[in-house]
Design a protein around this motif. Sequence first.
Motif, PDB file in Angstrom:
ATOM      1  N   ARG A 166       0.851  -1.190   0.000  1.00 23.45           N
ATOM      2  CA  ARG A 166       0.000   0.000   0.000  1.00 23.45           C
ATOM      3  C   ARG A 166       0.884   1.236   0.000  1.00 23.45           C
ATOM      4  N   PRO A 167       0.625   2.186  -0.893  1.00 25.54           N
ATOM      5  CA  PRO A 167       1.431   3.407  -0.924  1.00 25.54           C
ATOM      6  C   PRO A 167       1.404   4.127   0.424  1.00 25.54           C
ATOM      7  N   LEU A 168       2.494   4.787   0.734  1.00 22.10           N
ATOM      8  CA  LEU A 168       2.607   5.497   2.007  1.00 22.10           C
ATOM      9  C   LEU A 168       1.949   6.869   1.860  1.00 22.10           C
ATOM     10  N   ARG A 169       0.652   6.893   2.043  1.00 21.14           N
ATOM     11  CA  ARG A 169      -0.110   8.134   1.917  1.00 21.14           C
ATOM     12  C   ARG A 169      -0.909   8.381   3.186  1.00 21.14           C
ATOM     13  N   ILE A 170      -0.955   9.638   3.571  1.00 17.00           N
ATOM     14  CA  ILE A 170      -1.649  10.000   4.806  1.00 17.00           C
ATOM     15  C   ILE A 170      -3.107   9.582   4.745  1.00 17.00           C
ATOM     16  N   GLY A 171      -3.737   9.776   3.591  1.00 15.07           N
ATOM     17  CA  GLY A 171      -5.148   9.428   3.460  1.00 15.07           C
ATOM     18  C   GLY A 171      -5.394   7.945   3.672  1.00 15.07           C
ATOM     19  N   LEU A 172      -4.537   7.111   3.072  1.00 13.73           N
ATOM     20  CA  LEU A 172      -4.683   5.664   3.238  1.00 13.73           C
ATOM     21  C   LEU A 172      -4.408   5.241   4.684  1.00 13.73           C
ATOM     22  N   MET A 173      -3.423   5.881   5.314  1.00 13.45           N
ATOM     23  CA  MET A 173      -3.124   5.565   6.702  1.00 13.45           C
ATOM     24  C   MET A 173      -4.294   5.940   7.608  1.00 13.45           C
ATOM     25  N   ALA A 174      -4.855   7.127   7.373  1.00  7.45           N
ATOM     26  CA  ALA A 174      -5.998   7.567   8.180  1.00  7.45           C
ATOM     27  C   ALA A 174      -7.195   6.646   7.976  1.00  7.45           C
ATOM     28  N   ASP A 175      -7.394   6.207   6.730  1.00 11.18           N
ATOM     29  CA  ASP A 175      -8.505   5.299   6.452  1.00 11.18           C
ATOM     30  C   ASP A 175      -8.308   3.969   7.163  1.00 11.18           C
ATOM     31  N   ALA A 176      -7.064   3.485   7.196  1.00 11.76           N
ATOM     32  CA  ALA A 176      -6.783   2.224   7.885  1.00 11.76           C
ATOM     33  C   ALA A 176      -7.064   2.344   9.379  1.00 11.76           C
ATOM     34  N   VAL A 177      -6.670   3.464   9.973  1.00 12.25           N
ATOM     35  CA  VAL A 177      -6.928   3.683  11.395  1.00 12.25           C
ATOM     36  C   VAL A 177      -8.424   3.743  11.660  1.00 12.25           C
ATOM     37  N   ARG A 178      -9.169   4.416  10.766  1.00  8.61           N
ATOM     38  CA  ARG A 178     -10.622   4.490  10.927  1.00  8.61           C
ATOM     39  C   ARG A 178     -11.242   3.098  10.855  1.00  8.61           C
ATOM     40  N   GLN A 179     -10.764   2.295   9.932  1.00 12.37           N
ATOM     41  CA  GLN A 179     -11.283   0.928   9.817  1.00 12.37           C
ATOM     42  C   GLN A 179     -11.088   0.157  11.117  1.00 12.37           C
ATOM     43  N   MET A 180      -9.916   0.307  11.719  1.00 14.57           N
ATOM     44  CA  MET A 180      -9.609  -0.451  12.925  1.00 14.57           C
ATOM     45  C   MET A 180     -10.490  -0.032  14.094  1.00 14.57           C
ATOM     46  N   PHE A 181     -10.609   1.262  14.309  1.00 13.18           N
ATOM     47  CA  PHE A 181     -11.349   1.718  15.483  1.00 13.18           C
ATOM     48  C   PHE A 181     -12.855   1.719  15.265  1.00 13.18           C
ATOM     49  N   SER A 197       1.153  -1.826  13.619  1.00 15.25           N
ATOM     50  CA  SER A 197       1.669  -0.559  14.133  1.00 15.25           C
ATOM     51  C   SER A 197       0.695   0.096  15.090  1.00 15.25           C
ATOM     52  N   VAL A 198      -0.564   0.197  14.658  1.00 17.06           N
ATOM     53  CA  VAL A 198      -1.562   0.881  15.490  1.00 17.06           C
ATOM     54  C   VAL A 198      -1.771   0.126  16.794  1.00 17.06           C
ATOM     55  N   ILE A 199      -1.913  -1.188  16.701  1.00 14.88           N
ATOM     56  CA  ILE A 199      -2.112  -1.994  17.904  1.00 14.88           C
ATOM     57  C   ILE A 199      -0.923  -1.828  18.849  1.00 14.88           C
ATOM     58  N   GLY A 200       0.290  -1.961  18.305  1.00 14.74           N
ATOM     59  CA  GLY A 200       1.482  -1.839  19.126  1.00 14.74           C
ATOM     60  C   GLY A 200       1.674  -0.448  19.691  1.00 14.74           C
ATOM     61  N   ALA A 201       1.460   0.581  18.850  1.00 15.04           N
ATOM     62  CA  ALA A 201       1.691   1.956  19.292  1.00 15.04           C
ATOM     63  C   ALA A 201       0.705   2.372  20.370  1.00 15.04           C
ATOM     64  N   VAL A 202      -0.568   2.153  20.124  1.00 14.65           N
ATOM     65  CA  VAL A 202      -1.590   2.588  21.083  1.00 14.65           C
ATOM     66  C   VAL A 202      -1.441   1.839  22.400  1.00 14.65           C
ATOM     67  N   SER A 203      -1.332   0.508  22.333  1.00 17.23           N
ATOM     68  CA  SER A 203      -1.256  -0.270  23.568  1.00 17.23           C
ATOM     69  C   SER A 203       0.035   0.001  24.331  1.00 17.23           C
ATOM     70  N   THR A 204       1.150   0.182  23.612  1.00 20.02           N
ATOM     71  CA  THR A 204       2.433   0.402  24.281  1.00 20.02           C
ATOM     72  C   THR A 204       2.520   1.796  24.888  1.00 20.02           C
ATOM     73  N   VAL A 205       2.195   2.816  24.085  1.00 21.83           N
ATOM     74  CA  VAL A 205       2.297   4.197  24.585  1.00 21.83           C
ATOM     75  C   VAL A 205       1.333   4.435  25.739  1.00 21.83           C
ATOM     76  N   LEU A 206       0.076   4.034  25.557  1.00 17.60           N
ATOM     77  CA  LEU A 206      -0.897   4.240  26.632  1.00 17.60           C
ATOM     78  C   LEU A 206      -0.570   3.365  27.843  1.00 17.60           C
ATOM     79  N   GLY A 207      -0.114   2.131  27.592  1.00 17.59           N
ATOM     80  CA  GLY A 207       0.254   1.263  28.707  1.00 17.59           C
ATOM     81  C   GLY A 207       1.395   1.847  29.519  1.00 17.59           C
ATOM     82  N   ALA A 208       2.423   2.367  28.828  1.00 15.37           N
ATOM     83  CA  ALA A 208       3.554   2.987  29.525  1.00 15.37           C
ATOM     84  C   ALA A 208       3.136   4.269  30.227  1.00 15.37           C
ATOM     85  N   ALA A 209       2.263   5.059  29.576  1.00 13.15           N
ATOM     86  CA  ALA A 209       1.807   6.311  30.174  1.00 13.15           C
ATOM     87  C   ALA A 209       1.000   6.059  31.442  1.00 13.15           C
ATOM     88  N   LEU A 210       0.170   5.025  31.420  1.00 15.79           N
ATOM     89  CA  LEU A 210      -0.623   4.695  32.605  1.00 15.79           C
ATOM     90  C   LEU A 210       0.240   4.105  33.707  1.00 15.79           C
TER      91      LEU A 210
END
Length: 403
Positions: free
Chosen positions: A199-214, A349-362
Amino acid sequence: MTQAKGQHVSKPEFIALMAMMFATIAFSIDAMLAALPAIAADIAPGGVDQAAWIMTAFLIGMGVGTFFTGPISDAYGRKPVVYVGLAVYAVGAVLAWVAPSLELVLAARVLQGLGAAGPRVVSAAIIRDLYVGRAMASILSLTMMVFLLVPAIAPLIGALITDAFGWRAIFPAFLIFGAMIFVWFGTRMSETLAPADRRPLRIGLMADAVRQMFAHPTVRLSIMVQTLMLMILFSILTMVQPIFEVSFDRAESFPLWFGAIALASGVSSLLNAAIVGRFGMRRLVTWALLAQLVVSTTFVLWMMADLPGLFAFYIFWQWGVMFQGGLTVANLNAIAMEPMGHIAGMAASVIGAVSTVLGAALASPIATLFDGTPMPLVATVLIACLLASVMMQMMRRAEVAAA
């Protein structure tokens, strides 16, 4: 396992290699645990609590790097991201090795964590490239077993190196570890993401992928529960050494106790790999959380009643928490990754980033609650497991409604 063109690793070797890549994180954190008093005496006037930021800085870097490595690997392939990540990891280790102050060591550790995100995220994406469903959960469980076993030896390795050569000598050990992965991965693994699937590295595609996940309730809830599980793990890592030293006066034997607990808890990943095909990921996570609720509630009441045998109960409780990790983290990762195979790198990436950053922050403010007893840590685990259990019931209802 669907073999990619030119792939010539056996399943056991594949599991071992992916586990080694996962273990980059555990080794980079746990090897520093026994060295915290030496670090505090050398460059951290605030004591062990200030020295513990060496682990937090690594987690921050890893969390930030985790968000970018997945989409980059979706665009350019898995192997280049691993190579670049390991190179950045090595640079961070060298800089931390020679840094003259705590502030510069922390900056280098952020860079080291940033690089470690490469092998960590890409290993999950590669597993999703080649496996699906409960088979994927089984493979993740076996790799998670090594992730849990590394803490069995990492603090002891760190202690031996610190005693013989000083705490800074731990960083060359990281360099050797990274070089081993670089050579093994580079010579034995082929690219698992075909050019046609990138998948091309485009902000729009990345944002769409994040929307799909959440937008997907199962994925969303799985990430939230995984965040709580990582918060528990990070809280233990930051508080376990002070608990052994202050609460139980066992600082010298800490690496041995911690190692024995980690070795015993590694059985949970083997168990999970053996039974996940029969019972399913969500059911095993739910059962593990309920069991931990019972044990942690009993331990809180035990401490409130000031009953004897506190150290023995603490050892059993910590083993139970780490045993729970083998039955939850890999399964939660598989649950979240399963519907997202078309964007595996981004999803990892999203799973790892969100869970790791928030887990460490908490986990960071929880470490400040240490009062000389295990109570704040045990209460934290109890509350986290209660919230996670509620979310798992919400996941079950969402799955029933979607059926």
